[in-house]
Design a protein around this motif. Sequence first.
Motif, PDB file in Angstrom:
ATOM      1  N   PHE A 191       0.833  -1.211   0.000  1.00  0.00           N
ATOM      2  CA  PHE A 191       0.000   0.000   0.000  1.00  0.00           C
ATOM      3  C   PHE A 191       0.865   1.257   0.000  1.00  0.00           C
ATOM      4  O   PHE A 191       0.651   2.192  -0.784  1.00  0.00           O
ATOM      5  N   ARG A 192       1.892   1.277   0.854  1.00  0.00           N
ATOM      6  CA  ARG A 192       2.773   2.452   0.923  1.00  0.00           C
ATOM      7  C   ARG A 192       3.559   2.626  -0.375  1.00  0.00           C
ATOM      8  O   ARG A 192       3.646   3.712  -0.943  1.00  0.00           O
ATOM      9  N   ASP A 193       4.132   1.519  -0.840  1.00  0.00           N
ATOM     10  CA  ASP A 193       5.021   1.613  -1.993  1.00  0.00           C
ATOM     11  C   ASP A 193       4.292   1.982  -3.275  1.00  0.00           C
ATOM     12  O   ASP A 193       4.829   2.711  -4.115  1.00  0.00           O
ATOM     13  N   VAL A 194       3.072   1.483  -3.455  1.00  0.00           N
ATOM     14  CA  VAL A 194       2.371   1.802  -4.701  1.00  0.00           C
ATOM     15  C   VAL A 194       2.084   3.293  -4.792  1.00  0.00           C
ATOM     16  O   VAL A 194       2.113   3.876  -5.880  1.00  0.00           O
ATOM     17  N   HIS A 195       1.847   3.934  -3.664  1.00  0.00           N
ATOM     18  CA  HIS A 195       1.614   5.383  -3.696  1.00  0.00           C
ATOM     19  C   HIS A 195       2.888   6.138  -4.072  1.00  0.00           C
ATOM     20  O   HIS A 195       2.817   7.173  -4.734  1.00  0.00           O
ATOM     21  N   MET A 196       4.035   5.620  -3.683  1.00  0.00           N
ATOM     22  CA  MET A 196       5.289   6.274  -4.070  1.00  0.00           C
ATOM     23  C   MET A 196       5.513   6.185  -5.573  1.00  0.00           C
ATOM     24  O   MET A 196       6.095   7.102  -6.168  1.00  0.00           O
ATOM     25  N   THR A 197       5.027   5.128  -6.215  1.00  0.00           N
ATOM     26  CA  THR A 197       5.215   5.036  -7.673  1.00  0.00           C
ATOM     27  C   THR A 197       4.486   6.149  -8.407  1.00  0.00           C
ATOM     28  O   THR A 197       4.836   6.478  -9.548  1.00  0.00           O
ATOM     29  N   GLY A 198       3.473   6.715  -7.774  1.00  0.00           N
ATOM     30  CA  GLY A 198       2.746   7.829  -8.383  1.00  0.00           C
ATOM     31  C   GLY A 198       3.237   9.193  -7.945  1.00  0.00           C
ATOM     32  O   GLY A 198       2.677  10.213  -8.362  1.00  0.00           O
ATOM     33  N   ALA A 199       4.281   9.230  -7.123  1.00  0.00           N
ATOM     34  CA  ALA A 199       4.772  10.497  -6.585  1.00  0.00           C
ATOM     35  C   ALA A 199       5.928  11.068  -7.385  1.00  0.00           C
ATOM     36  O   ALA A 199       6.350  12.197  -7.136  1.00  0.00           O
ATOM     37  N   HIS A 200       6.458  10.291  -8.332  1.00  0.00           N
ATOM     38  CA  HIS A 200       7.565  10.800  -9.153  1.00  0.00           C
ATOM     39  C   HIS A 200       7.039  11.849 -10.134  1.00  0.00           C
ATOM     40  O   HIS A 200       5.885  11.786 -10.573  1.00  0.00           O
ATOM     41  N   ALA A 201       7.903  12.800 -10.490  1.00  0.00           N
ATOM     42  CA  ALA A 201       7.492  13.862 -11.420  1.00  0.00           C
ATOM     43  C   ALA A 201       6.984  13.290 -12.739  1.00  0.00           C
ATOM     44  O   ALA A 201       6.053  13.838 -13.349  1.00  0.00           O
ATOM     45  N   TYR A 202       7.545  12.178 -13.174  1.00  0.00           N
ATOM     46  CA  TYR A 202       7.151  11.603 -14.466  1.00  0.00           C
ATOM     47  C   TYR A 202       5.775  10.961 -14.409  1.00  0.00           C
ATOM     48  O   TYR A 202       5.084  10.884 -15.423  1.00  0.00           O
ATOM     49  N   THR A 203       5.353  10.491 -13.233  1.00  0.00           N
ATOM     50  CA  THR A 203       4.074   9.778 -13.119  1.00  0.00           C
ATOM     51  C   THR A 203       2.984  10.595 -12.428  1.00  0.00           C
ATOM     52  O   THR A 203       1.902  10.061 -12.156  1.00  0.00           O
TER      53      THR A 203
END
Length: 388
Positions: A353-365
């Motif tokens: 749950f925590r990690d999937v939200h980080m995948t959307g926090a990058h400037a590219y995503t």
Amino acid sequence: MKKHNPLLQDLKAILPAIAANAEHTEQLRKVPQENIDLLKQVGLHRAFLPKTYGGLEISLPEFTDCIAALAGACCSTAWAFSLLCTHNHQLAMFPKETQDEVWKDNPDATACSSIAPFGQYEEAEGGIRFSGDMRWSSGSDHAEWAIVGFNRQVGEQKVYCFAVIPASDYQIEDDWHAMAMKGSGTKTLQIRNVFVPERRIQVAKDMMEGRSAGFGLYPDSKIYFTPYRPYFASGFAAMSLGVAERMLEVFREVTRNRVRAYTGARVGAATPALMRLAESTHQVKAARAFLEATWEEHKEHGERHEYPSRETLTYWRTNQAYAVKMCIQAVDRLFEAIGGNNWFNDKEAQRLFRDVHMTGAHAYTDYDVCAQILGRELMGLEPDPSLL
């Protein structure tokens, strides 16, 4: 029908060991050396290394399948190692002299990065002197080189550039204390007045348009006649997908035999759980299909030695961001119904749950940005530089 992917098969053999290490990876706040050693043993770090140096030069779809699988085992490891891999694609666009510096004596060498143009510099004879506290450098503990960004004054313009610096020329500040991707070792590179020769400097725009010094060095290659940025960023969506696919499995495992503490009701047979699982499964499968179609376009352009149009590049970026958004939604739908026990730190579901939200926090995503980029393209408006 998908082509056989030998690298993926080799990778799957070591994933149980990496998954077993996931909690330790978070506690360590960086990828354990044993994970790096396992991944190098199967050769994943050579995915985009030129064949001249013993590399594999595999296609983007083959690579992203590997990263998705790795993320399902440990997303922190996948985040750091994916970038160490994709930076090889970027380095292959530098002059041959620079590539020889990096790989001739050590083809296993990799580079971390901090590519946002926050570096400071002074012009010097034959190059520049570079300084800066360069943050967000994932996997830096395991890299022999770093790619760092800065804006160089050329006439009246500031030109976004990259400089390549050996690990001996910087210190790593151990400052990665985050609530997600805890084990990615995304630390700060402290660089002070380091000389960088011109051969280790390239213009970012040239790497997007086939004008870099390394362009054409490998005429038989199918992956280097491509812009650097889609390859650099491909892992983010692949990781989101891998985490979401693993969450589907975890939800089934946890919910199948779960009973409610106060009533004894079987959760796994209840309509809400079944509906949540079904909708998230459809959403994750849709995300995979969307991403695979996008990555296949990347591959086909490279095989044809054809650079994408602005419209195609816009879709490539925003497609991946939208797929990440779908993966996050799919995970959220399941996590909010998986039960209170899964909030404990030793439970896999809370880490996913925590990690999937980080995948959307990058400037590219960042989909708020990407939706504006695509919207402007669809309306025939010029790109907004503040959104790039």
